[in-house]
Scaffold this active site. Sequence first.
Site, mmCIF file in Angstrom:
data_model
loop_
_atom_site.group_PDB
_atom_site.id
_atom_site.type_symbol
_atom_site.label_atom_id
_atom_site.label_comp_id
_atom_site.label_asym_id
_atom_site.label_seq_id
_atom_site.Cartn_x
_atom_site.Cartn_y
_atom_site.Cartn_z
ATOM 1 C CE1 TYR A 29 5.713 13.510 -4.905
ATOM 2 C CE2 TYR A 29 3.581 13.844 -6.038
ATOM 3 C CZ TYR A 29 5.241 13.797 -6.077
ATOM 4 O OH TYR A 29 5.204 12.344 -7.038
ATOM 5 C CE LYS A 81 7.052 15.878 -8.026
ATOM 6 N NZ LYS A 81 8.026 15.421 -9.245
HETATM 7 N N1 LIG Z 1 5.949 6.468 -8.930
HETATM 8 C C1 LIG Z 1 4.966 7.113 -9.106
HETATM 9 O O1 LIG Z 1 3.637 6.846 -8.523
HETATM 10 C C2 LIG Z 1 4.724 8.943 -9.695
HETATM 11 C C3 LIG Z 1 3.687 9.444 -9.109
HETATM 12 C C4 LIG Z 1 4.019 10.948 -10.072
HETATM 13 C C5 LIG Z 1 4.607 11.610 -10.517
HETATM 14 N N2 LIG Z 1 6.256 10.717 -9.732
HETATM 15 C C6 LIG Z 1 7.972 11.427 -9.742
HETATM 16 O O2 LIG Z 1 7.829 10.764 -10.601
HETATM 17 C C7 LIG Z 1 9.439 10.750 -10.437
HETATM 18 C C8 LIG Z 1 10.048 9.010 -10.555
HETATM 19 O O3 LIG Z 1 9.846 8.778 -9.297
HETATM 20 P P1 LIG Z 1 9.366 7.065 -9.348
HETATM 21 O O4 LIG Z 1 8.484 6.630 -8.882
HETATM 22 O O5 LIG Z 1 10.377 6.015 -10.533
HETATM 23 O O6 LIG Z 1 10.463 7.065 -7.644
HETATM 24 P P2 LIG Z 1 11.655 6.488 -7.077
HETATM 25 O O7 LIG Z 1 11.614 6.413 -5.641
HETATM 26 O O8 LIG Z 1 11.591 4.607 -7.990
HETATM 27 O O9 LIG Z 1 13.118 6.779 -8.370
HETATM 28 C C9 LIG Z 1 13.511 8.198 -7.823
HETATM 29 C C10 LIG Z 1 14.608 8.188 -7.639
HETATM 30 O O10 LIG Z 1 15.275 9.254 -6.984
HETATM 31 C C11 LIG Z 1 16.634 9.698 -6.487
HETATM 32 N N3 LIG Z 1 16.887 10.158 -5.381
HETATM 33 C C12 LIG Z 1 16.110 10.865 -4.455
HETATM 34 N N4 LIG Z 1 16.374 11.914 -3.861
HETATM 35 C C13 LIG Z 1 17.688 12.310 -4.252
HETATM 36 C C14 LIG Z 1 18.758 13.084 -3.986
HETATM 37 N N5 LIG Z 1 18.130 14.049 -3.033
HETATM 38 N N6 LIG Z 1 19.425 13.439 -4.863
HETATM 39 C C15 LIG Z 1 19.608 12.425 -5.763
HETATM 40 N N7 LIG Z 1 18.720 11.452 -5.856
HETATM 41 C C16 LIG Z 1 17.890 11.325 -5.259
HETATM 42 C C17 LIG Z 1 16.484 7.680 -5.199
HETATM 43 O O11 LIG Z 1 17.540 7.681 -4.546
HETATM 44 C C18 LIG Z 1 15.645 7.097 -6.926
HETATM 45 O O12 LIG Z 1 16.510 6.744 -6.585
HETATM 46 C C19 LIG Z 1 9.706 11.744 -9.423
HETATM 47 O O13 LIG Z 1 10.492 13.459 -9.399
HETATM 48 C C20 LIG Z 1 8.360 11.672 -8.923
HETATM 49 O O14 LIG Z 1 8.101 12.697 -7.676
HETATM 50 C C21 LIG Z 1 6.046 9.184 -9.108
#
Ligand SMILES: NC(=O)c1ccc[n+]([C@@H]2O[C@H](COP(=O)([O-])OP(=O)(O)OC[C@H]3O[C@@H](n4cnc5c(N)ncnc54)[C@H](O)[C@@H]3O)[C@@H](O)[C@H]2O)c1
Length: 262
Positions: free
Chosen positions: A158, A162
Amino acid sequence: MAWKLDGKLAIVTGCASGIGLTTTRLYLEAGATVFGIDISTFPEPSPIPRALCDNFHFHKADLTAPGACDDSVAACLSKTGKKIDVLANVAGIMDAFEAVHKTKDTTWDRLISVNTTVPMKLMRAVLNEGGMLEQKSGRIINVASKAGLSGAAAGFAYTASKHALIGMTKHAAWRYRHDGIRTNAVCPGGVPTNIKDSIHKENFDQESLDTLTPFHRLNHARDGGQSISTADIANVILFLSVEASRNVNGVIVPVDNAWSAC
Ligand SMILES: NC(=O)c1ccc[n+]([C@@H]2O[C@H](COP(=O)([O-])OP(=O)(O)OC[C@H]3O[C@@H](n4cnc5c(N)ncnc54)[C@H](O)[C@@H]3O)[C@@H](O)[C@H]2O)c1
Protein backbone atom coordinates in the site's frame (compact mmCIF):
# COMPACT_ATOMS: atom_id res chain seq x y z
CA MET A 1 -18.65 30.85 -9.90
CA ALA A 2 -15.09 30.28 -8.75
CA TRP A 3 -16.37 27.62 -6.35
CA LYS A 4 -18.84 25.94 -8.71
CA LEU A 5 -18.68 23.16 -11.29
CA ASP A 6 -21.70 24.21 -13.35
CA GLY A 7 -21.69 22.55 -16.76
CA LYS A 8 -18.61 20.47 -15.93
CA LEU A 9 -18.34 16.71 -16.37
CA ALA A 10 -16.49 14.79 -13.65
CA ILE A 11 -15.47 11.15 -13.41
CA VAL A 12 -15.30 9.80 -9.84
CA THR A 13 -13.92 6.32 -9.22
CA GLY A 14 -14.91 4.46 -6.07
CA CYS A 15 -18.20 6.41 -6.10
CA ALA A 16 -20.23 3.71 -4.32
CA SER A 17 -18.65 4.13 -0.90
CA GLY A 18 -16.72 6.31 1.52
CA ILE A 19 -14.72 9.24 0.17
CA GLY A 20 -15.80 8.63 -3.44
CA LEU A 21 -19.47 8.69 -2.53
CA THR A 22 -19.14 11.94 -0.57
CA THR A 23 -17.10 13.49 -3.39
CA THR A 24 -19.81 12.50 -5.88
CA ARG A 25 -22.42 14.23 -3.77
CA LEU A 26 -20.38 17.41 -3.34
CA TYR A 27 -19.62 17.57 -7.07
CA LEU A 28 -23.33 17.22 -7.87
CA GLU A 29 -24.20 19.93 -5.35
CA ALA A 30 -21.58 22.16 -7.02
CA GLY A 31 -23.41 21.77 -10.35
CA ALA A 32 -21.37 19.06 -12.07
CA THR A 33 -22.54 16.08 -14.05
CA VAL A 34 -20.90 13.04 -12.44
CA PHE A 35 -20.02 9.76 -14.11
CA GLY A 36 -19.32 7.50 -11.16
CA ILE A 37 -17.49 4.20 -11.54
CA ASP A 38 -17.28 1.37 -9.02
CA ILE A 39 -16.79 -2.40 -8.90
CA SER A 40 -19.49 -2.50 -6.20
CA THR A 41 -23.18 -1.90 -6.73
CA PHE A 42 -24.33 1.63 -5.95
CA PRO A 43 -26.16 1.76 -2.57
CA GLU A 44 -29.95 1.33 -2.53
CA PRO A 45 -31.85 3.46 -1.73
CA SER A 46 -29.62 5.98 -3.48
CA PRO A 47 -27.94 8.47 -1.13
CA ILE A 48 -28.00 11.01 -3.97
CA PRO A 49 -30.77 13.61 -3.38
CA ARG A 50 -33.60 13.20 -5.90
CA ALA A 51 -33.09 16.69 -7.34
CA LEU A 52 -29.52 15.80 -8.34
CA CYS A 53 -30.13 12.28 -9.72
CA ASP A 54 -30.52 13.41 -13.34
CA ASN A 55 -26.90 14.60 -13.35
CA PHE A 56 -25.53 11.32 -11.98
CA HIS A 57 -24.60 8.32 -14.12
CA PHE A 58 -23.39 5.13 -12.45
CA HIS A 59 -21.11 2.73 -14.32
CA LYS A 60 -20.34 -0.65 -12.72
CA ALA A 61 -16.87 -1.88 -13.63
CA ASP A 62 -13.83 -3.60 -12.20
CA LEU A 63 -11.31 -1.02 -13.35
CA THR A 64 -8.48 -3.56 -13.13
CA ALA A 65 -10.04 -5.71 -15.87
CA PRO A 66 -8.31 -5.54 -19.26
CA GLY A 67 -9.52 -2.49 -21.20
CA ALA A 68 -11.86 -1.40 -18.39
CA CYS A 69 -10.39 2.09 -17.90
CA ASP A 70 -10.55 2.99 -21.60
CA ASP A 71 -14.00 1.39 -21.91
CA SER A 72 -15.29 3.37 -18.92
CA VAL A 73 -14.06 6.67 -20.33
CA ALA A 74 -15.62 5.78 -23.70
CA ALA A 75 -18.90 4.97 -21.94
CA CYS A 76 -18.76 8.32 -20.13
CA LEU A 77 -18.27 10.20 -23.40
CA SER A 78 -21.08 8.41 -25.19
CA LYS A 79 -23.50 8.64 -22.24
CA THR A 80 -23.03 12.39 -21.68
CA GLY A 81 -21.91 13.65 -25.12
CA LYS A 82 -19.41 15.92 -23.33
CA LYS A 83 -15.65 16.09 -22.90
CA ILE A 84 -14.26 15.35 -19.45
CA ASP A 85 -13.35 18.27 -17.20
CA VAL A 86 -12.48 16.55 -13.93
CA LEU A 87 -11.08 13.15 -12.95
CA ALA A 88 -11.13 12.16 -9.28
CA ASN A 89 -9.17 8.94 -8.81
CA VAL A 90 -10.62 7.84 -5.48
CA ALA A 91 -11.02 4.03 -5.71
CA GLY A 92 -8.46 2.19 -3.63
CA ILE A 93 -7.83 -0.88 -1.51
CA MET A 94 -5.70 -1.73 1.53
CA ASP A 95 -3.10 -4.40 2.09
CA ALA A 96 -2.95 -6.32 5.40
CA PHE A 97 -0.07 -4.29 6.88
CA GLU A 98 2.46 -6.87 5.57
CA ALA A 99 6.15 -5.98 5.70
CA VAL A 100 8.08 -6.69 2.52
CA HIS A 101 9.38 -10.09 3.69
CA LYS A 102 5.77 -11.24 4.07
CA THR A 103 4.35 -9.62 0.93
CA LYS A 104 2.84 -12.13 -1.50
CA ASP A 105 2.99 -11.56 -5.24
CA THR A 106 -0.81 -11.56 -5.32
CA THR A 107 -0.99 -8.78 -2.71
CA TRP A 108 1.59 -6.68 -4.52
CA ASP A 109 -0.07 -7.13 -7.92
CA ARG A 110 -3.55 -6.35 -6.53
CA LEU A 111 -2.46 -3.21 -4.68
CA ILE A 112 -0.40 -1.78 -7.52
CA SER A 113 -3.14 -2.61 -10.00
CA VAL A 114 -5.99 -0.85 -8.14
CA ASN A 115 -4.09 1.99 -6.45
CA THR A 116 -1.52 2.88 -9.10
CA THR A 117 -2.15 1.35 -12.53
CA VAL A 118 -5.86 2.21 -12.68
CA PRO A 119 -5.22 5.92 -11.89
CA MET A 120 -2.47 5.95 -14.54
CA LYS A 121 -4.74 4.43 -17.20
CA LEU A 122 -7.58 6.81 -16.38
CA MET A 123 -5.25 9.84 -16.42
CA ARG A 124 -4.01 8.75 -19.84
CA ALA A 125 -7.53 8.21 -21.13
CA VAL A 126 -8.98 11.53 -19.95
CA LEU A 127 -5.98 13.41 -21.36
CA ASN A 128 -6.37 11.71 -24.75
CA GLU A 129 -9.86 10.47 -25.66
CA GLY A 130 -11.44 12.38 -22.77
CA GLY A 131 -10.35 15.63 -24.41
CA MET A 132 -8.33 17.42 -21.70
CA LEU A 133 -5.29 17.96 -23.90
CA GLU A 134 -7.43 18.99 -26.85
CA GLN A 135 -9.55 21.46 -24.88
CA LYS A 136 -6.48 22.61 -22.90
CA SER A 137 -8.36 22.30 -19.67
CA GLY A 138 -8.69 19.71 -16.95
CA ARG A 139 -8.36 18.93 -13.27
CA ILE A 140 -7.09 15.62 -11.97
CA ILE A 141 -7.25 14.77 -8.29
CA ASN A 142 -5.57 11.63 -7.03
CA VAL A 143 -6.45 10.31 -3.60
CA ALA A 144 -3.20 9.04 -2.12
CA SER A 145 -2.70 8.60 1.62
CA LYS A 146 -0.61 9.45 4.64
CA ALA A 147 1.08 6.21 3.58
CA GLY A 148 2.14 7.99 0.38
CA LEU A 149 4.17 10.40 2.49
CA SER A 150 5.84 8.14 5.02
CA GLY A 151 6.71 4.54 5.70
CA ALA A 152 4.90 4.14 8.97
CA ALA A 153 1.20 4.16 8.10
CA ALA A 154 0.39 0.93 6.25
CA GLY A 155 1.87 -2.19 4.72
CA PHE A 156 4.70 -2.29 2.19
CA ALA A 157 2.54 -2.69 -0.94
CA TYR A 158 0.00 0.00 0.00
CA THR A 159 2.84 2.37 0.91
CA ALA A 160 4.56 1.77 -2.42
CA SER A 161 1.33 2.15 -4.40
CA LYS A 162 0.54 5.52 -2.81
CA HIS A 163 4.12 6.85 -3.06
CA ALA A 164 3.93 6.06 -6.79
CA LEU A 165 0.62 7.91 -7.08
CA ILE A 166 2.21 11.00 -5.56
CA GLY A 167 5.08 10.81 -8.06
CA MET A 168 2.56 10.47 -10.90
CA THR A 169 0.72 13.53 -9.59
CA LYS A 170 3.86 15.67 -9.53
CA HIS A 171 5.01 14.53 -12.95
CA ALA A 172 1.68 15.25 -14.63
CA ALA A 173 1.35 18.62 -12.88
CA TRP A 174 4.72 19.77 -14.18
CA ARG A 175 4.37 18.25 -17.64
CA TYR A 176 0.97 19.82 -18.39
CA ARG A 177 1.40 23.12 -16.50
CA HIS A 178 1.13 25.12 -19.75
CA ASP A 179 -1.79 23.04 -21.06
CA GLY A 180 -4.45 24.25 -18.64
CA ILE A 181 -4.40 20.91 -16.84
CA ARG A 182 -3.83 20.74 -13.09
CA THR A 183 -3.01 17.60 -11.14
CA ASN A 184 -3.07 17.45 -7.36
CA ALA A 185 -3.27 14.82 -4.66
CA VAL A 186 -5.02 14.52 -1.32
CA CYS A 187 -3.59 12.39 1.49
CA PRO A 188 -6.21 11.34 4.02
CA GLY A 189 -5.36 10.22 7.51
CA GLY A 190 -7.58 7.54 9.05
CA VAL A 191 -11.19 7.87 7.85
CA PRO A 192 -13.94 5.40 8.86
CA THR A 193 -15.12 3.88 5.55
CA ASN A 194 -15.53 0.41 4.04
CA ILE A 195 -11.86 0.22 3.07
CA LYS A 196 -11.18 -2.18 5.94
CA ASP A 197 -13.26 -4.76 4.03
CA SER A 198 -10.54 -4.87 1.35
CA ILE A 199 -8.00 -6.21 3.87
CA HIS A 200 -7.29 -9.89 3.27
CA LYS A 201 -7.47 -11.10 6.86
CA GLU A 202 -5.57 -14.33 6.18
CA ASN A 203 -2.48 -12.21 5.34
CA PHE A 204 -2.79 -9.95 8.38
CA ASP A 205 0.68 -9.02 9.68
CA GLN A 206 0.09 -8.20 13.35
CA GLU A 207 3.81 -8.00 14.05
CA SER A 208 4.27 -5.22 11.48
CA LEU A 209 1.09 -3.47 12.56
CA ASP A 210 2.45 -3.40 16.11
CA THR A 211 5.43 -1.41 14.85
CA LEU A 212 3.03 1.16 13.34
CA THR A 213 0.52 1.50 16.16
CA PRO A 214 2.28 4.30 18.07
CA PHE A 215 1.56 6.53 15.07
CA HIS A 216 -2.03 5.36 14.84
CA ARG A 217 -2.60 5.95 18.54
CA LEU A 218 -1.12 9.42 18.23
CA ASN A 219 -3.48 10.21 15.39
CA HIS A 220 -6.54 9.02 17.23
CA ALA A 221 -5.51 10.69 20.46
CA ARG A 222 -5.08 13.96 18.63
CA ASP A 223 -8.57 13.61 17.22
CA GLY A 224 -9.96 12.97 20.69
CA GLY A 225 -10.96 9.52 19.49
CA GLN A 226 -12.95 11.07 16.64
CA SER A 227 -11.76 10.15 13.17
CA ILE A 228 -11.60 12.40 10.17
CA SER A 229 -14.79 12.35 8.07
CA THR A 230 -15.25 11.62 4.38
CA ALA A 231 -16.55 15.21 4.01
CA ASP A 232 -13.23 16.54 5.35
CA ILE A 233 -11.49 14.82 2.44
CA ALA A 234 -14.16 15.53 -0.20
CA ASN A 235 -14.15 19.26 0.61
CA VAL A 236 -10.47 19.42 -0.30
CA ILE A 237 -11.05 17.35 -3.45
CA LEU A 238 -13.79 19.80 -4.43
CA PHE A 239 -11.54 22.80 -3.80
CA LEU A 240 -8.84 21.29 -6.03
CA SER A 241 -11.49 20.76 -8.75
CA VAL A 242 -12.88 24.28 -8.97
CA GLU A 243 -11.58 27.53 -10.45
CA ALA A 244 -10.87 28.96 -6.98
CA SER A 245 -7.74 26.78 -6.89
CA ARG A 246 -6.65 27.70 -10.44
CA ASN A 247 -2.99 28.22 -9.51
CA VAL A 248 -2.76 25.22 -7.21
CA ASN A 249 -0.98 22.59 -9.26
CA GLY A 250 1.24 19.70 -8.19
CA VAL A 251 0.50 19.95 -4.50
CA ILE A 252 0.05 17.05 -2.12
CA VAL A 253 -2.47 17.97 0.57
CA PRO A 254 -2.56 15.97 3.79
CA VAL A 255 -5.95 15.95 5.51
CA ASP A 256 -4.92 14.21 8.71
CA ASN A 257 -5.09 16.71 11.55
CA ALA A 258 -1.29 17.10 11.65
CA TRP A 259 -0.45 13.38 11.61
CA SER A 260 1.99 13.98 8.76
CA ALA A 261 3.50 16.91 10.66
CA CYS A 262 4.86 14.70 13.44
N1 LIG B 1 -10.28 5.41 4.72
C1 LIG B 1 -9.05 5.76 5.04
O1 LIG B 1 -8.66 5.74 6.21
C2 LIG B 1 -8.09 6.19 3.97
C3 LIG B 1 -6.86 6.72 4.36
C4 LIG B 1 -5.97 7.13 3.39
C5 LIG B 1 -6.30 7.00 2.05
N2 LIG B 1 -7.50 6.47 1.69
C6 LIG B 1 -7.79 6.34 0.26
O2 LIG B 1 -9.05 6.90 -0.01
C7 LIG B 1 -9.57 6.28 -1.18
C8 LIG B 1 -11.03 5.92 -0.95
O3 LIG B 1 -11.10 4.93 0.05
P1 LIG B 1 -12.30 4.84 1.11
O4 LIG B 1 -11.69 4.93 2.44
O5 LIG B 1 -13.40 5.73 0.73
O6 LIG B 1 -12.69 3.29 0.91
P2 LIG B 1 -14.04 2.57 0.49
O7 LIG B 1 -13.72 1.11 0.52
O8 LIG B 1 -15.17 3.05 1.32
O9 LIG B 1 -14.26 3.04 -1.01
C9 LIG B 1 -13.43 2.60 -2.06
C10 LIG B 1 -14.28 2.26 -3.26
O10 LIG B 1 -13.40 1.83 -4.32
C11 LIG B 1 -14.05 0.77 -5.00
N3 LIG B 1 -13.11 -0.07 -5.73
C12 LIG B 1 -12.16 -0.89 -5.19
N4 LIG B 1 -11.56 -1.59 -6.16
C13 LIG B 1 -12.12 -1.22 -7.33
C14 LIG B 1 -11.93 -1.62 -8.68
N5 LIG B 1 -11.05 -2.57 -9.01
N6 LIG B 1 -12.68 -1.03 -9.64
C15 LIG B 1 -13.60 -0.08 -9.31
N7 LIG B 1 -13.84 0.31 -8.05
C16 LIG B 1 -13.10 -0.24 -7.06
C17 LIG B 1 -14.73 -0.02 -3.88
O11 LIG B 1 -15.77 -0.85 -4.36
C18 LIG B 1 -15.24 1.10 -3.00
O12 LIG B 1 -16.57 1.47 -3.32
C19 LIG B 1 -8.67 5.07 -1.47
O13 LIG B 1 -7.82 5.39 -2.55
C20 LIG B 1 -7.89 4.91 -0.20
O14 LIG B 1 -6.62 4.31 -0.41
C21 LIG B 1 -8.40 6.06 2.62
